[in-house]
Design a protein around this motif. Structure first.
Motif, PDB file in Angstrom:
ATOM      1  N   ASP A 135      42.891  32.750  45.078  1.00 28.36           N
ATOM      2  CA  ASP A 135      43.665  32.557  43.842  1.00 28.36           C
ATOM      3  C   ASP A 135      43.548  31.104  43.372  1.00 28.36           C
ATOM      4  OD1 ASP A 135      44.694  35.021  43.101  1.00 28.36           O
ATOM      5  OD2 ASP A 135      46.442  34.856  44.421  1.00 28.36           O
ATOM      6  N   SER A 138      40.009  30.394  42.153  1.00 26.20           N
ATOM      7  CA  SER A 138      39.771  30.998  40.839  1.00 26.20           C
ATOM      8  C   SER A 138      40.318  30.106  39.731  1.00 26.20           C
ATOM      9  CB  SER A 138      40.428  32.387  40.778  1.00 26.20           C
ATOM     10  OG  SER A 138      40.305  32.944  39.482  1.00 26.20           O
ATOM     11  N   HIS A 141      38.213  26.880  39.461  1.00 24.12           N
ATOM     12  CA  HIS A 141      36.920  27.196  38.851  1.00 24.12           C
ATOM     13  C   HIS A 141      37.064  27.421  37.351  1.00 24.12           C
ATOM     14  CE1 HIS A 141      35.447  28.745  43.049  1.00 24.12           C
ATOM     15  NE2 HIS A 141      35.514  27.421  42.979  1.00 24.12           N
ATOM     16  N   ASP A 142      38.165  28.030  36.959  1.00 24.78           N
ATOM     17  CA  ASP A 142      38.425  28.199  35.521  1.00 24.78           C
ATOM     18  C   ASP A 142      38.620  26.848  34.831  1.00 24.78           C
ATOM     19  OD1 ASP A 142      38.226  30.919  35.659  1.00 24.78           O
ATOM     20  OD2 ASP A 142      40.386  31.303  35.720  1.00 24.78           O
ATOM     21  N   GLY A 273      32.682  35.824  41.418  1.00 22.52           N
ATOM     22  CA  GLY A 273      33.826  34.938  41.242  1.00 22.52           C
ATOM     23  C   GLY A 273      34.853  35.145  42.329  1.00 22.52           C
ATOM     24  N   ALA A 274      35.804  34.221  42.413  1.00 23.12           N
ATOM     25  CA  ALA A 274      36.839  34.286  43.453  1.00 23.12           C
ATOM     26  C   ALA A 274      37.700  35.541  43.328  1.00 23.12           C
ATOM     27  CB  ALA A 274      37.706  33.029  43.399  1.00 23.12           C
ATOM     28  N   LEU A 275      37.976  35.960  42.096  1.00 23.68           N
ATOM     29  CA  LEU A 275      38.821  37.144  41.918  1.00 23.68           C
ATOM     30  C   LEU A 275      38.099  38.411  42.353  1.00 23.68           C
ATOM     31  CD1 LEU A 275      40.775  36.512  38.586  1.00 23.68           C
ATOM     32  CD2 LEU A 275      41.531  36.226  40.957  1.00 23.68           C
TER      33      LEU A 275
END
Length: 447
Positions: A135, A138, A141-142, A273-275
């Motif tokens: 979390d 993510s 990274h955003d 991606g992390a999600l």
């Protein structure tokens, strides 16, 4: 310097500034090669904070300004992030030309320390931790920030069990040119292949590192290890590690596959991606539901192991009974043939036994002969024998476990540790009832 220094530790006796602007220093929490961290009090809003600084000696030798720029980069990177799983930066400034920044004070411990304190981490608890890490990643990274140094000593578990990621000192922002391609930055055991090669990295490098941390939580072993940084990086580039389930029989195949995907050598083969990584973990079926177990006495642990093995044997017996009942629906000739012969172990069961023998061997190699609970050589050999009571390798393996435990018990006696030796003998007799060599040893202890 890493995030270790933001956790409560014993204060050092070194001299330190009494204030950083309005912040009243209480004591130095820790000192690293790059700088120091202090516990301080902010009187304006009545809260405890942590203050991070660069060592004056580093500034004197920092002709290129790289270390100062890296320090300021951490301020900028963390300062633009506001997430419950990332340590917050509140303020920054300079004291006698030495930059500092003020951040959230975390009361808890590093994940590294947490893993050292707990003999096992359940699958569910490990999933809870890794999902919070993902979390946080993510979110960063955003914000176009790649951490590049995800490892247990940069991850904190606070007193409420929440994850806090620290140390963005080598984080890379998408618009930053400070670190050029060709530079190798990170901690070897947790670096991605592209980091090892000094190539450009993106968010998928953090996913690789997070998966390595997940692996370590589940197995108690580093995914990539070696005698030096160069050896470790070579293994990262060329070696595929054992599946986590080889070291921990409680890990299901779906988690094996998730981790192996996340540590793919090629970034494009990892999760996008992390999600996506987090969703894959959340969809995986749970196989255990207990919190991390503190290191208890051997005797108590083995009583629990015995219960687990007994349950497995009972479950297998029911399964076998069901299979036998299903045979009754077949033709009469087939039923008579089954009654007249000893049926060989089915291929699927033989494959399971082969895998379990590897698990048991791995446990023995790392010293897990009877502990931790549910994940040790003894329990694994017993599980094999519940499937095939005549398996020679498992029978021999149990004999080796018994002998290894016997040698450990004798060593305790030689060291004059009679109480521990007595406890070890009691445990051994639970596992190997009426064993002659242990009964003889018990006489020695009782005399």
């Amino acid at each position: 310097m890493n995030g270790t220094d933001t956790v409560i530790q014993h204060p050092t006796k070194d001299r330190h500034p009494s204030v950083f602007g309005k912040y009243q220093v209480q004591y130095k929490i820790g000192q690293g090669a790059m700088g120091a961290v202090y516990k301080a009090y902010d009187p304006s809003i009545d809260r405890i904070v942590a203050i991070k600084t660069i060592s004056p000696g580093i500034l004197l030798t920092d002709d290129s300004g790289e270390f100062k720029e890296r320090f300021l980069r951490e301020v900028r990177a963390t300062g633009k992030i506001n997430h419950p799983n990332i340590i917050s930066v509140y303020d920054s400034g300079e004291l006698d030309g030495n930059p500092f920044f003020v951040m959230e004070y975390v009361e808890g411990k590093e994940l590294k320390e947490f893993l050292a304190d707990n003999s096992t981490v359940s699958l569910e608890y490990a999933k809870k931790i890794i999902c919070q890490i993902l979390d946080a990643l993510s979110y960063s990274h955003d914000c176009d920030i790649v951490h590049r140094d995800i490892k247990p000593s940069n991850i904190f578990i606070d007193v409420k069990g929440n994850v806090k990621i620290a140390d963005f000192g080598i984080a890379k922002q998408s618009n930053s040119n400070l670190t050029q391609t060709g530079s190798i930055i990170g901690t070897p055991s947790y670096m991605s292949p592209e980091q090892c090669q000094g190539k450009a990295v993106d968010h998928r490098s953090d996913l690789f590192s997070a998966a390595v941390v997940f692996y370590e939580m589940l197995t108690g072993e580093k995914c990539f290890n070696g005698s030096s940084g160069h050896v470790i990086m070579h293994r990262i580039l060329t070696h595929t590690p054992e599946k986590p389930s080889i070291l921990n029989v409680n890990v299901p195949e779906v988690i094996d596959n998730i981790i192996l995907k996340a540590i793919s050598k090629n970034p494009s083969d990892r999760y996008s991606g992390a999600l996506d990584f987090k969703r894959a973990i959340e969809k995986s079926k749970s196989v255990s539901n207990y919190e991390p177990q503190k290191k208890h006495s051997i005797k108590l642990a083995l009583l629990l192991v015995s219960a687990v093995v007994a349950t497995v044997i009972a479950a297998y017996a029911l399964f076998d009974k069901h299979n036998q009942e299903s045979h009754l629906d077949r033709s009469e000739n087939t039923m008579e043939w089954n009654q007249a012969t000893v049926e060989p172990v089915a291929l699927s069961e033989q494959n399971k036994i082969t895998r379990l023998l590897k698990v048991a061997k791995a446990h023995r190699l790392v010293g897990r002969i009877i502990e931790p609970q549910g994940s040790n050589a003894y329990a694994t050999y017993r599980l094999i024998l519940s499937i095939n009571p005549d398996n020679v390798q498992a029978i021999d393996g149990l004999e080796q476990v018994k002998q290894q435990l016997f040698e450990q018990t004798k060593l305790l006696l030689e060291q004059g540790k009679k109480e521990q030796a007595k406890s070890s003998i009691d445990t051994a007799l639970l596992l190997f009832p009426a064993d002659a060599q242990y009964l003889e040893l018990l006489k020695v202890v009782d005399n």
